[in-house]
Design an enzyme around this catalytic site. Structure first.
Site, mmCIF file in Angstrom:
data_model
loop_
_atom_site.group_PDB
_atom_site.id
_atom_site.type_symbol
_atom_site.label_atom_id
_atom_site.label_comp_id
_atom_site.label_asym_id
_atom_site.label_seq_id
_atom_site.Cartn_x
_atom_site.Cartn_y
_atom_site.Cartn_z
ATOM 1 N N ARG A 1 -0.476 -6.901 12.490
ATOM 2 C CA ARG A 1 -1.305 -6.275 13.541
ATOM 3 C C ARG A 1 -1.595 -7.294 14.652
ATOM 4 O O ARG A 1 -1.531 -6.969 15.830
ATOM 5 C CB ARG A 1 -2.629 -5.788 12.953
ATOM 6 N N SER B 1 -10.802 -6.667 8.554
ATOM 7 C CA SER B 1 -12.037 -6.112 7.993
ATOM 8 C C SER B 1 -12.650 -7.186 7.117
ATOM 9 O O SER B 1 -11.930 -7.909 6.428
ATOM 10 C CB SER B 1 -11.745 -4.900 7.112
ATOM 11 N N ARG C 1 0.858 -1.197 0.000
ATOM 12 C CA ARG C 1 0.000 0.000 0.000
ATOM 13 C C ARG C 1 0.883 1.232 0.000
ATOM 14 O O ARG C 1 1.791 1.362 0.832
ATOM 15 C CB ARG C 1 -0.914 0.017 1.214
ATOM 16 N N ARG D 1 1.307 1.594 13.170
ATOM 17 C CA ARG D 1 0.581 0.366 12.815
ATOM 18 C C ARG D 1 0.397 0.188 11.313
ATOM 19 O O ARG D 1 -0.333 -0.705 10.879
ATOM 20 C CB ARG D 1 -0.753 0.312 13.550
ATOM 21 N N HIS D 2 1.040 1.026 10.510
ATOM 22 C CA HIS D 2 0.989 0.871 9.052
ATOM 23 C C HIS D 2 2.393 0.665 8.483
ATOM 24 O O HIS D 2 3.324 1.348 8.879
ATOM 25 C CB HIS D 2 0.416 2.128 8.384
ATOM 26 N N GLU E 1 0.415 4.055 1.013
ATOM 27 C CA GLU E 1 -0.024 5.061 1.980
ATOM 28 C C GLU E 1 1.163 5.894 2.439
ATOM 29 O O GLU E 1 2.207 5.355 2.766
ATOM 30 C CB GLU E 1 -0.623 4.363 3.213
ATOM 31 N N GLU F 1 -7.321 -1.996 14.688
ATOM 32 C CA GLU F 1 -8.077 -2.819 13.738
ATOM 33 C C GLU F 1 -7.214 -4.004 13.324
ATOM 34 O O GLU F 1 -6.111 -3.839 12.831
ATOM 35 C CB GLU F 1 -8.444 -1.985 12.503
HETATM 36 P P1 ATP Z 1 -6.525 0.899 8.607
HETATM 37 O O1 ATP Z 1 -7.895 1.541 8.713
HETATM 38 O O2 ATP Z 1 -5.999 0.400 9.906
HETATM 39 O O3 ATP Z 1 -5.553 1.707 7.813
HETATM 40 P P2 ATP Z 1 -7.673 -0.524 6.420
HETATM 41 O O4 ATP Z 1 -9.112 -0.551 6.824
HETATM 42 O O5 ATP Z 1 -7.216 0.451 5.417
HETATM 43 O O6 ATP Z 1 -6.756 -0.430 7.732
HETATM 44 P P3 ATP Z 1 -8.130 -3.051 5.139
HETATM 45 O O7 ATP Z 1 -8.179 -2.653 3.724
HETATM 46 O O8 ATP Z 1 -9.394 -3.264 5.867
HETATM 47 O O9 ATP Z 1 -7.236 -1.979 5.932
HETATM 48 O O10 ATP Z 1 -7.151 -4.313 5.250
HETATM 49 C C1 ATP Z 1 -7.419 -5.455 6.050
HETATM 50 C C2 ATP Z 1 -6.424 -5.568 7.195
HETATM 51 O O11 ATP Z 1 -5.073 -5.515 6.714
HETATM 52 C C3 ATP Z 1 -6.503 -4.413 8.201
HETATM 53 O O12 ATP Z 1 -7.511 -4.642 9.146
HETATM 54 C C4 ATP Z 1 -5.119 -4.452 8.817
HETATM 55 O O13 ATP Z 1 -5.035 -5.447 9.808
HETATM 56 C C5 ATP Z 1 -4.235 -4.875 7.659
HETATM 57 N N1 ATP Z 1 -3.598 -3.704 7.042
HETATM 58 C C6 ATP Z 1 -4.136 -2.864 6.157
HETATM 59 N N2 ATP Z 1 -3.283 -1.901 5.776
HETATM 60 C C7 ATP Z 1 -2.131 -2.155 6.470
HETATM 61 C C8 ATP Z 1 -0.858 -1.509 6.509
HETATM 62 N N3 ATP Z 1 -0.592 -0.442 5.787
HETATM 63 N N4 ATP Z 1 0.082 -2.035 7.332
HETATM 64 C C9 ATP Z 1 -0.188 -3.129 8.077
HETATM 65 N N5 ATP Z 1 -1.362 -3.776 8.067
HETATM 66 C C10 ATP Z 1 -2.341 -3.298 7.272
HETATM 67 MG MG MG Z 2 -10.334 -2.072 7.284
#
Ligand code: ATP
Ligand code: MG
Length: 440
Positions: free
Chosen positions: A414, A366, A221, A229-230, A223, A363
């Site tokens: 996570r 999802s 990602r 936590r990311h 981001e 989180e």
């Molecule tokens: P967050 O809101 O915490 O940024 P997200 O809702 O964007 O997460 P999802 O698309 O729902 O993330 O991805 C499913 C799962 O993958 C998340 O619940 C999280 O545990 C994990 N995850 C997502 N993005 C990341 C990241 N950049 N780094 C680590 N783990 C991630």
């Molecule tokens: Mg999510």
């Protein structure tokens, strides 16, 4: 200094296998020197291998001149092989030591070392990550990654036993999963390609073939946010199942956590102790709050959020204090806050069959029920500002007989943060990747 050849030396015991009952036996051990103490007529080495520590004691008069000569050359983190005799000694750690009869120097370490991997001299996380292999030799990282191994193994066993088939989907893809945001673009010969941010569209299609699938894979990602936590590269455990709804896969998520917690509690006692965390003992069933209920709770905490918004991090932080030590679900999110493939509730289409699975403020996963009707899916794409023609291959699967299906994606890193009590995701990833870190 020339290194010694390994020759026909092979390990007879790991450090942890050497105990007072072996008194008098000859052993061959290998490892890294953690400590050297020179008391003049007696020298102590602490040797670390992957299982732990063992003391090596050389006394003038008892050790050969060759051994005493070798000892003069050694430094911390040198790799050595030792042949010697086990001695039960009350004063030694674990009541046992090895008297060396022969020492081989197999690898050297340059001094001064950039960090002290024993952790006795603390270092900033960035300095530790810059020297990650050395850092990983310390007891804390070592405990974290042994635990991670146990966790991944248990997740895989659990899902396989539940009848899920392990699959591997492509990580080089031609179009976005959920729109263009957060994708890393790359050149793919003469075309543009992207690194997958999730296996969502593939696992959904595979549910129309194998019915129950899972994947443990690496996702990317782009981001820009720099948080604890990311990461830009992370591991996700993805589950998808046909002929079920949201509640069923929430149950899978719950059983998975109970199983992993039980296994960690039983198999990782030493690691938990080292990390200073209690054995996980989650209490099921996990509470299921609706998004609306959570909004009410947040109002009580002073956060007046507009219905339909995502929940900002500071609000989650406070929510976490209210749900201390608790795994819980937040369900039935506003449809517009979730991706196009999540199924709206038919008689309440502003809300959808979706959940976030939480531990305190973090989180972990999802998921939800997926849209299985092609016309609705196309409408949802358009509503979210996406172009259905970018999704033609995914949409075509809906012309081949798509069953109702549901699933979730869980961040393994996570989950490891939660189980190890680490505040920073970088602690539980061997070589983390973030905006400022592409190396080592
Ligand atoms: P967050 O809101 O915490 O940024 P997200 O809702 O964007 O997460 P999802 O698309 O729902 O993330 O991805 C499913 C799962 O993958 C998340 O619940 C999280 O545990 C994990 N995850 C997502 N993005 C990341 C990241 N950049 N780094 C680590 N783990 C991630
Ligand atoms: Mg999510």
């Amino acid at each position: 200094m020339g290194l010694d050849e390994l020759g026909d030396w092979r390990r007879s015991h790991y450090s942890s296998e050497i105990n007072p009952a072996l008194d008098g036996s000859d052993v061959t051990i290998f490892g890294w020197i953690e400590d050297i103490r020179d008391l003049g007529r007696i020298k102590f080495l602490t040797l670390r291998d992957r299982e732990g520590l063992i003391q090596i004691t050389a006394k003038e008069g008892r050790a050969s001149p060759q051994v005493l000569g070798k000892l003069e050359l050694l430094g911390r983190q040198y790799v050595i092989g030792v042949r010697g005799r086990v001695k039960a000694v009350k004063e030694a750690p674990r009541g046992v030591e090895v008297e060396p009869s022969e020492i081989k120097i197999l690898g050297i370490a340059k001094h001064p070392l950039p960090i002290d991997p024993t952790g006795r001299v603390p270092a900033e996380i960035d300095v530790r990550l810059d020297n990650r292999v050395l850092d990983l030799r310390g007891p804390i990282p070592s405990a974290i990654f042994k635990m991670r191994h146990v966790v991944v193994g248990e997740i895989r066993n659990f899902l396989a036993e539940e009848g899920f088939l392990e699959v591997h989907t492509p990580k080089i893809i031609s179009s976005a999963t959920e729109g263009g945001a957060a994708l890393f673009a790359m050149e793919f010969f003469k075309r543009k390609a992207y690194l997958a941010q999730s296996p969502e569209l593939y696992k959904e299609q595979l549910s129309s073939v194998f019915e129950k699938v899972f994947e443990i894979g690496t996702y990317f990602r782009a981001e820009e946010s720099h948080t604890r936590r990311h990461l830009n590269e992370f591991i996700s455990v993805d589950v998808e199942e046909a002929f079920v709804g949201m509640e069923d896969v929430m149950d899978v998520q719950e059983r998975l956590i109970l199983r992993v917690a039980d296994r960690v509690a039983r198999s990782c006692r030493t690691e938990l102790e080292l990390l200073g965390v209690k054995a996980p003992a989650p209490r099921a069933p996990f509470r299921r709050y609706s998004y609306d209920e959570i909004l009410e709770e947040l109002k009580g905490l002073g956060f007046d959020l507009e219905w339909g918004e995502d929940i900002p991090t500071p609000a989650y932080r406070e929510l976490g204090k209210l749900h201390r030590g608790e795994y819980y679900f937040i369900i039935n999110w506003p449809t517009k806050a979730k991706p196009f493939y999540i199924k709206p509730i038919p008689n309440d289409p502003d809300r959808c069959y979706s959940f976030d699975f939480m531990y305190e403020w973090i989180e972990i996963s999802s998921g939800g029920a997926r849209v299985d009707d092609k016309d609705l899916l196309v409408r949802r794409l358009v509503e979210q500002g996406l172009d259905p023609s970018d999704f033609q291959h995914f949409l075509r699967a809906f012309d081949f007989g798509m069953p109702p299906h549901a699933g979730f994606g869980m961040g393994l890193d996570r989950l490891m943060m939660v189980l190890t009590g680490m505040e920073n995701i970088r602690e539980v990833v061997l070589f983390p990747r973030d905006r400022f870190r592409l190396e080592p």
